[in-house]
Scaffold this motif. Structure first.
Motif, PDB file in Angstrom:
ATOM      1  N   ALA A  34       0.832  -1.210   0.000  1.00 16.49           N
ATOM      2  CA  ALA A  34       0.000   0.000   0.000  1.00 16.49           C
ATOM      3  C   ALA A  34       0.868   1.262   0.000  1.00 16.49           C
ATOM      4  CB  ALA A  34      -0.907  -0.022   1.228  1.00 16.49           C
ATOM      5  N   MET A  35       1.872   1.313   0.876  1.00 14.93           N
ATOM      6  CA  MET A  35       2.673   2.524   1.005  1.00 14.93           C
ATOM      7  C   MET A  35       3.756   2.615  -0.074  1.00 14.93           C
ATOM      8  SD  MET A  35       1.150   4.014   3.408  1.00 14.93           S
ATOM      9  CE  MET A  35       2.189   5.399   3.819  1.00 14.93           C
TER      10      MET A  35
ATOM     11  N   LYS B 172      13.003  -5.451   8.982  1.00 13.54           N
ATOM     12  CA  LYS B 172      13.696  -4.213   8.604  1.00 13.54           C
ATOM     13  C   LYS B 172      15.210  -4.388   8.775  1.00 13.54           C
ATOM     14  CE  LYS B 172       9.725  -1.159   9.328  1.00 13.54           C
ATOM     15  NZ  LYS B 172       9.074  -0.993   8.055  1.00 13.54           N
TER      16      LYS B 172
ATOM     17  N   GLU C 156       5.900  -3.962   9.111  1.00 10.18           N
ATOM     18  CA  GLU C 156       6.253  -3.237  10.353  1.00 10.18           C
ATOM     19  C   GLU C 156       6.807  -4.231  11.380  1.00 10.18           C
ATOM     20  OE1 GLU C 156       6.560  -0.205  10.609  1.00 10.18           O
ATOM     21  OE2 GLU C 156       5.965   0.601  12.541  1.00 10.18           O
TER      22      GLU C 156
ATOM     23  N   SER D  57       6.012   3.425  11.093  1.00  9.09           N
ATOM     24  CA  SER D  57       5.094   4.283  11.847  1.00  9.09           C
ATOM     25  C   SER D  57       5.469   4.284  13.319  1.00  9.09           C
ATOM     26  CB  SER D  57       3.662   3.755  11.761  1.00  9.09           C
ATOM     27  OG  SER D  57       3.316   3.385  10.479  1.00  9.09           O
TER      28      SER D  57
ATOM     29  N   ASN E  60       9.930   4.095   6.299  1.00 13.81           N
ATOM     30  CA  ASN E  60       8.571   4.628   6.424  1.00 13.81           C
ATOM     31  C   ASN E  60       7.879   4.096   7.683  1.00 13.81           C
ATOM     32  OD1 ASN E  60       6.206   6.007   5.430  1.00 13.81           O
ATOM     33  ND2 ASN E  60       5.393   4.043   4.785  1.00 13.81           N
TER      34      ASN E  60
ATOM     35  N   VAL F  90       8.630  -1.947   3.991  1.00 18.21           N
ATOM     36  CA  VAL F  90       8.275  -3.369   4.140  1.00 18.21           C
ATOM     37  C   VAL F  90       7.447  -3.519   5.412  1.00 18.21           C
ATOM     38  CG1 VAL F  90      10.388  -4.062   2.923  1.00 18.21           C
ATOM     39  CG2 VAL F  90      10.375  -4.093   5.415  1.00 18.21           C
TER      40      VAL F  90
ATOM     41  N   ASP G  18      10.571  -5.844  -4.193  1.00 16.38           N
ATOM     42  CA  ASP G  18       9.726  -6.530  -3.205  1.00 16.38           C
ATOM     43  C   ASP G  18      10.111  -8.000  -3.229  1.00 16.38           C
ATOM     44  OD1 ASP G  18       6.645  -5.766  -1.903  1.00 16.38           O
ATOM     45  OD2 ASP G  18       7.245  -7.873  -2.007  1.00 16.38           O
TER      46      ASP G  18
HETATM   47  N1  NAD Z   1      -0.639   1.359   5.719  1.00 16.75           N
HETATM   48  C1  NAD Z   1      -0.531   2.533   6.318  1.00 16.75           C
HETATM   49  O1  NAD Z   1      -1.525   3.244   6.537  1.00 16.75           O
HETATM   50  C2  NAD Z   1       0.826   3.052   6.741  1.00 16.75           C
HETATM   51  C3  NAD Z   1       0.988   4.427   6.971  1.00 16.75           C
HETATM   52  C4  NAD Z   1       2.275   4.914   7.307  1.00 16.75           C
HETATM   53  C5  NAD Z   1       3.341   4.020   7.430  1.00 16.75           C
HETATM   54  N2  NAD Z   1       3.130   2.681   7.221  1.00 16.75           N
HETATM   55  C6  NAD Z   1       4.300   1.791   7.327  1.00 16.75           C
HETATM   56  O2  NAD Z   1       4.744   1.458   6.021  1.00 16.75           O
HETATM   57  C7  NAD Z   1       5.317   0.140   6.004  1.00 16.75           C
HETATM   58  C8  NAD Z   1       4.620  -0.704   4.953  1.00 16.75           C
HETATM   59  O3  NAD Z   1       3.237  -0.734   5.222  1.00 16.75           O
HETATM   60  P1  NAD Z   1       2.169  -1.184   4.096  1.00 16.75           P
HETATM   61  O4  NAD Z   1       0.824  -0.857   4.673  1.00 16.75           O
HETATM   62  O5  NAD Z   1       2.558  -0.651   2.775  1.00 16.75           O
HETATM   63  O6  NAD Z   1       2.378  -2.771   4.106  1.00 16.75           O
HETATM   64  P2  NAD Z   1       1.948  -3.836   2.985  1.00 16.75           P
HETATM   65  O7  NAD Z   1       1.742  -5.110   3.718  1.00 16.75           O
HETATM   66  O8  NAD Z   1       0.862  -3.300   2.125  1.00 16.75           O
HETATM   67  O9  NAD Z   1       3.282  -3.957   2.071  1.00 16.75           O
HETATM   68  C9  NAD Z   1       4.485  -4.458   2.538  1.00 16.75           C
HETATM   69  C10 NAD Z   1       5.235  -5.063   1.359  1.00 16.75           C
HETATM   70  O10 NAD Z   1       6.563  -5.384   1.787  1.00 16.75           O
HETATM   71  C11 NAD Z   1       6.948  -6.595   1.169  1.00 16.75           C
HETATM   72  N3  NAD Z   1       8.046  -7.180   1.933  1.00 16.75           N
HETATM   73  C12 NAD Z   1       7.992  -7.863   3.106  1.00 16.75           C
HETATM   74  N4  NAD Z   1       9.216  -8.228   3.501  1.00 16.75           N
HETATM   75  C13 NAD Z   1      10.088  -7.756   2.561  1.00 16.75           C
HETATM   76  C14 NAD Z   1      11.503  -7.798   2.404  1.00 16.75           C
HETATM   77  N5  NAD Z   1      12.271  -8.409   3.296  1.00 16.75           N
HETATM   78  N6  NAD Z   1      12.047  -7.197   1.309  1.00 16.75           N
HETATM   79  C15 NAD Z   1      11.259  -6.585   0.386  1.00 16.75           C
HETATM   80  N7  NAD Z   1       9.916  -6.526   0.481  1.00 16.75           N
HETATM   81  C16 NAD Z   1       9.332  -7.091   1.558  1.00 16.75           C
HETATM   82  C17 NAD Z   1       5.681  -7.425   1.128  1.00 16.75           C
HETATM   83  O11 NAD Z   1       5.776  -8.450   0.131  1.00 16.75           O
HETATM   84  C18 NAD Z   1       4.628  -6.355   0.820  1.00 16.75           C
HETATM   85  O12 NAD Z   1       4.401  -6.244  -0.578  1.00 16.75           O
HETATM   86  C19 NAD Z   1       5.191  -0.377   7.449  1.00 16.75           C
HETATM   87  O13 NAD Z   1       6.384  -0.109   8.147  1.00 16.75           O
HETATM   88  C20 NAD Z   1       4.038   0.452   8.003  1.00 16.75           C
HETATM   89  O14 NAD Z   1       4.068   0.584   9.407  1.00 16.75           O
HETATM   90  C21 NAD Z   1       1.910   2.181   6.868  1.00 16.75           C
END
Ligand code: NAD
Length: 282
Positions: free
Chosen positions: A11-12, A95, A90, A117, A115, A88, A31
């Motif tokens: 998503a992010m 990380k 949380e 949170s 990124n 990636v 990814d």
């Molecule tokens: N969703 C929100 O509202 C939001 C807002 C601000 C910050 N964040 C932060 O952004 C980050 C991502 O959140 P998201 O909602 O996009 O998650 P998400 O689950 O939609 O996407 C995460 C992606 O990371 C990939 N991934 C996992 N492990 C990996 C690795 N070792 N190497 C490469 N890719 C990998 C997964 O395959 C997935 O496609 C988190 O740290 C979250 O806390 C999220």
């Protein structure tokens, strides 16, 4: 700065890749799940096609943006990049594996941003041999719409790194605010306890949830009330966020409202399960 790597195409990550390309940066997405990267590329093209259809951009601009975004098959493809933004899962272990590998493969000049949170930027910096070049870049969801980026300064982050990220934020047409590496940064440090307090007020019988939501929308100009917001974010996320603030700030004032924990046990997480404070199945 001319190119940005984005790790994690969820998503992010997909939103970050979109605003980076719109700012004119060359973008490489990585990814672990190749389907996620392809899906993100498809989403970007769809969003830009919509902008063409609405005559917000011309087809040439769309082609220019599409040409700027590519998918990486290995983190080593980001070797010479100026900036890598990680989005990636949380989870600090995940990380850690990403940043220690990036530190190995990237040249000294590369700046790393996370990124996250809620996780410590100072700790993320310690996974590398360049903690001065590690900072937080906390985007808000949905990234193309939300104007704010919280730029987070870890204990070892240099002023040069913060300044470079301010420039990137401005090029992305976002407003960057700088916060030290503290729990919840700025927005969640305020918003999470406010929503938690609203839940405690409901428990205490101060007012109905509809009236508390209406009061905050009309009295404080919130675009949505605290219960509508909690349902959107999800009670599971709320519980994790309050627990993080309570633990890190060592203050029971931040403890999660009992009603939120009860709702979690009943799987009433909000929009994602169809029912939270409000019923979305109706
Ligand atoms: N969703 C929100 O509202 C939001 C807002 C601000 C910050 N964040 C932060 O952004 C980050 C991502 O959140 P998201 O909602 O996009 O998650 P998400 O689950 O939609 O996407 C995460 C992606 O990371 C990939 N991934 C996992 N492990 C990996 C690795 N070792 N190497 C490469 N890719 C990998 C997964 O395959 C997935 O496609 C988190 O740290 C979250 O806390 C999220």
């Amino acid at each position: 700065m001319i190119n940005i790597g984005v790790i994690g195409a969820g998503a992010m990550g997909s939103g970050i890749a979109q605003v980076a390309a719109e700012a004119g940066y060359g973008v490489l997405i990585f990814d672990v799940d190749p389907n996620a990267s392809e899906k993100a590329l498809g989403k970007l093209q769809k969003n830009w096609q919509k902008a063409v259809d609405k005559e917000k951009i011309n087809p040439e601009e769309m082609q220019k943006r599409v040409a700027l975004v590519r998918v990486a098959s290995d983190l080593a493809d980001l070797k010479d990049f100026d900036l890598v933004i990680e989005a990636v899962a949380e989870n600090q272990e995940v990380k850690k594996s990403v940043f220690s590998r990036l530190d190995e493969v990237c040249t000294e000049k590369t700046i790393f941003a996370s990124n996250t949170s809620s996780l410590s930027i100072t700790e993320i910096g310690s996974f590398t041999n360049r903690p001065d070049k590690v900072a937080g870049m906390h985007f808000f969801n949905p990234v193309p719409v939300m104007k704010l980026i919280e730029i987070i300064k870890g204990l070892a982050t240099s002023e040069e790194t913060i300044d470079a990220l301010k420039v990137v934020a401005a090029k992305m047409k976002k407003v960057g605010v700088v916060a030290n590496d503290t729990p919840g940064f700025i927005v969640n440090r305020l918003l999470v306890p406010l929503c938690n307090e609203a839940i405690k007020m409901l428990e205490a019988g101060v007012a109905s949830l509809e009236d508390i939501d209406t009061a905050m929308k009309l009295g404080a100009n919130w675009p949505m009330g605290p219960f509508e917001l909690s349902d959107l974010v999800g009670l599971d996320v709320h519980i994790g966020a309050t627990a993080g603030l309570e633990r890190e700030l060592n203050d029971s004032h931040y403890a999660c409202a009992r009603l939120a924990r009860q709702m979690y046990r009943a799987n009433r997480l909000g929009r994602k399960t169809g029912k939270g404070f409000y019923d979305y199945n109706k």
